[in-house]
Design a protein around this motif. Structure first.
Motif, mmCIF file in Angstrom:
data_model
loop_
_atom_site.group_PDB
_atom_site.id
_atom_site.type_symbol
_atom_site.label_atom_id
_atom_site.label_comp_id
_atom_site.label_asym_id
_atom_site.label_seq_id
_atom_site.Cartn_x
_atom_site.Cartn_y
_atom_site.Cartn_z
ATOM 1 N N THR B 291 18.614 34.458 -4.122
ATOM 2 C CA THR B 291 19.936 33.680 -3.768
ATOM 3 C C THR B 291 20.336 33.912 -2.272
ATOM 4 O O THR B 291 19.786 34.946 -1.769
ATOM 5 N N GLY B 292 21.258 33.336 -1.907
ATOM 6 C CA GLY B 292 21.888 33.448 -0.748
ATOM 7 C C GLY B 292 20.829 33.251 0.657
ATOM 8 O O GLY B 292 21.411 33.680 1.587
ATOM 9 N N SER B 295 17.645 28.412 2.858
ATOM 10 C CA SER B 295 17.370 27.223 2.477
ATOM 11 C C SER B 295 16.654 27.416 1.115
ATOM 12 O O SER B 295 16.097 28.775 0.792
ATOM 13 N N ASP B 296 16.103 26.472 0.397
ATOM 14 C CA ASP B 296 15.549 26.982 -0.919
ATOM 15 C C ASP B 296 14.198 27.026 -0.395
ATOM 16 O O ASP B 296 13.504 28.269 -1.229
ATOM 17 N N ASP B 380 20.007 39.142 -3.185
ATOM 18 C CA ASP B 380 20.956 38.060 -2.671
ATOM 19 C C ASP B 380 20.904 38.206 -0.986
ATOM 20 O O ASP B 380 21.130 39.690 -0.654
ATOM 21 N N GLY B 384 23.188 32.083 2.899
ATOM 22 C CA GLY B 384 23.354 30.629 2.624
ATOM 23 C C GLY B 384 23.351 30.179 1.365
ATOM 24 O O GLY B 384 23.698 31.103 0.299
ATOM 25 N N GLN B 385 23.109 29.188 0.767
ATOM 26 C CA GLN B 385 23.088 28.590 -0.452
ATOM 27 C C GLN B 385 21.758 28.357 -0.985
ATOM 28 O O GLN B 385 21.514 27.967 -2.217
ATOM 29 N N GLY B 386 20.679 28.695 -0.202
ATOM 30 C CA GLY B 386 19.155 28.431 -0.647
ATOM 31 C C GLY B 386 18.918 29.437 -1.840
ATOM 32 O O GLY B 386 19.268 30.753 -1.852
ATOM 33 N N ARG B 387 18.112 28.791 -2.795
ATOM 34 C CA ARG B 387 17.727 29.744 -3.856
ATOM 35 C C ARG B 387 16.437 29.107 -4.496
ATOM 36 O O ARG B 387 16.011 28.280 -4.292
#
Lengths: 408, 408
Positions: B291-292, B295-296, B380, B384-387
């Motif tokens: 996570t974090g 990007s994905d 983590d 960012g928000q990529g997971r």
């Protein structure tokens, strides 16, 4: 040093003293292992320095500071701590490095940025400042030691001390190289970081020294792999004291520059091979020569895909001329390749040519070659003139035993 | 099937028959192993097909032809040969595949491009045309078989047969999925290619089926790794017969499309996990959740760097919560990461946060978690928000034994 010495080990070579370089070792006691663990190398004023460092994003403070300070090109001292890598220790780890730099700089009356520090060993534990301070204090006035002692002292999980030497003529001045290295994969609790140091009495401009070292590293340290894992602390530094008195080398236009660069590269290649030969669990030294690629860079990527493939490495461990696994590794490299132009050989004998097994392929000489300690894999992509050679070791039960049969 | 069943194996699930799909198995005798080795699956007219294939540049003729023919979206039959991968066999290998396509097409009265062929097994030996011809001839009129028989027959070095099932409501029509897969790494002489087949009675437009399959593969098959090696023959095909009679799905605008896509993805995830659970020498199933990331895609690269690291995989084999090796793997992924924001945990317990070991880290629950068959690593990156979540197995002496303790 571990007790089970690698079957690929060789005796420590006779390394000459380098004018302007004074190595010393002491026991800082970073770890309770009854041996010296702090190496201090003093360098005369005017010593040029160049360095190459790990590309691992999660690098240690030692690497961060070294990368920054090497830019000004001057060095007066090197300190290597063994038993604690000081990696992943936040600001406390950084403070310990800065303390060592300051302590040595105060003693020598030089700038802090002229003191280079490396650490290798357990991670996540800040280097103990008190032990470092007492160790450095003792080292500053300790008796000088020989290169083999220094090579042993920078080691952690290495099974034998590693050194290399060379010389070159610059005009009518003979210059010398003595170099030591440690490393045998990346294992815990000791992160078996690769730390290499090359010392020469040649007079070399720092920028040119950096140019030569970077080129040498590309063809040597960046062409070896034990397990595809890169440490957070990998560092190779080259120090040139100038004590030999040659006319300083400033570029490839300088007389003797080619000889100097060639000698430096041969030392780096030997050091790189020694690390592979101490690879965890290594029973065989493997050379992968790739030709016919679209470029040298492409050839190196293909070579490393082969050298990093667990299936290729286990096949060699099993003395199995399994060219199918080499095909697979070529294909997964993501570089231009054409299945129907691909040729693969072992020990100089082609097993498959132009995408098909050879009808008259004689496996007997290949089987004999694979029983040896040194195995050569040849791959021709049939596309262009790009070529590269990379080196690795086989993947054996020894690797698993060292890395898995362990509990913290 | 090998005799030593993976400790991570599960019993073959109850897979429903799929209307419009008729599997049959016979013994072509590609290899002298006293079992069926040719699987033939007949599909009713109007069956849509979609596929994902290996990115390995040195792919087999089966993959080349499949990739080409899947574009027209129609399928009437699938033939899977086990015991010979037909890879790296030049034009003779290609002729064998074309012969099978022609033979089946003549029997069914369909186009050759509606016949899909896969082969898995020894490489470098052209699939024997006579055995293939006789085998297919027998298969065309053999008695239908169940899914477990088909799953066993497509297998080579697999230690257990693998299947998955799901259902979904499209409007008021219930559609069904039955799926089988083989694969357990890439070993020689059998290249343990991953071959997966999903059958559904849903009515689906081929382009939409491809869209769903590609998305599912990205989140499942492309998120597993056993040893980082990719086979020259990897193939997953999805067949939709339409026999359920639902209003055909043409896009995510179609009613029930979400349910269909979700069911397809759950089947693919289960198949992917089964391959990992039959990983060579696997003793533990490992989930790496990142996570974090920025990007994905970046998260997936970091996850795969961890899942492919021999040092991480051996640490898990040794039941060692060695977060230092995870740090190293994050750093070598080449993706954006900040050492001082990095957090790492095992089984839901953080061992290190924001680049430093936790002062109050309690290793007891982590040690207990690592003793289990399923291990969860959380990373983590704090950026960012990529997971992404990826899956692998541990690296053990079993892997070395299977791949090295062997001579051809």
């Amino acid at each position: 040093m571990s007790e089970a010495v690698s079957p690929l080990a060789s005796p420590f070579p006779a390394l000459p003293a380098i004018a302007g370089v004074t190595p010393r070792i002491v026991r800082a006691g970073y770890k309770d292992w009854g041996r010296c663990d702090l190496t201090y190398v003093e360098l005369i004023e005017g010593t040029a320095v160049a360095g190459v460092f790990t590309r691992n994003v999660c690098c240690s403070s030692e690497v961060e500071l070294g990368r920054q300070n090497v830019k000004q090109g001057k060095a007066r001292a090197l300190v290597v701590n063994a038993g604690n890598s000081n990696a992943f220790t936040g600001y406390r780890g950084r403070e310990a490095v800065e303390q060592i730099m300051e302590q040595v700089a105060d003693h020598l009356g030089c700038g802090r940025e002229e003191v280079f520090v490396s650490s290798t060993g357990v991670i996540g534990v800040p280097l103990p400042k008190d032990k470092a301070r007492a160790g450095v204090e003792a080292a500053l006035t300790a008796h000088p030691c020989g290169w083999e002692d220094a090579a042993r002292t920078i080691g952690t999980t290495d099974t034998f001390p590693k050194g290399a030497t060379a010389s070159a003529m610059i005009g009518d001045v003979k210059v010398h190289f003595s170099a030591i290295i440690k490393g045998s994969g990346m294992i815990a609790p000791d992160m078996a970081t690769m730390l290499g140091y090359v010392f020469t009495d040649a007079a070399v401009d720092p920028a040119f020294l950096q140019q030569c070292l970077s080129a040498s590293a590309d063809a040597t340290f960046n062409c070896i792999t034990v397990d595809s894992d890169t440490s957070t602390s990998d560092t190779v530094l080259a120090f040139a004291t100038g004590a030999a008195g040659n006319a300083p080398l400033v570029s490839f236009e300088s007389a003797g520059a080619d000889a100097f660069a060639a000698a430096l590269q041969s030392v780096c290649r030997e050091l790189a091979h020694l690390v592979v030969k101490d690879g965890e669990g290594a029973q065989k030294f493997i050379e992968v020569a790739v030709t016919g690629a679209v470029s040298d860079a492409s050839a190196r990527k293909v070579g490393l895909a082969i050298a990093n493939s667990p299936l290729v490495k286990t096949a060699i461990a099993g003395e199995d001329a399994n060219w199918g696994r080499v095909v697979m590794a070529v294909g997964k490299a993501g570089e231009p390749a054409d299945r129907d132009r691909l040729s693969i050989g072992f020990g100089g004998v082609w097993a498959a040519k132009d995408g098909q097994p050879l009808a008259d392929y004689d496996e007997a000489p290949v089987a004999a070659h694979l029983k040896g300690r040194e195995v050569r894999i040849s791959v021709d992509l049939g596309l262009g003139q790009g070529r590269a050679t990379v080196w690795t070791c086989d993947l054996t039960h020894g690797y698993i035993s060292i890395n898995a049969d362990y509990r913290s």
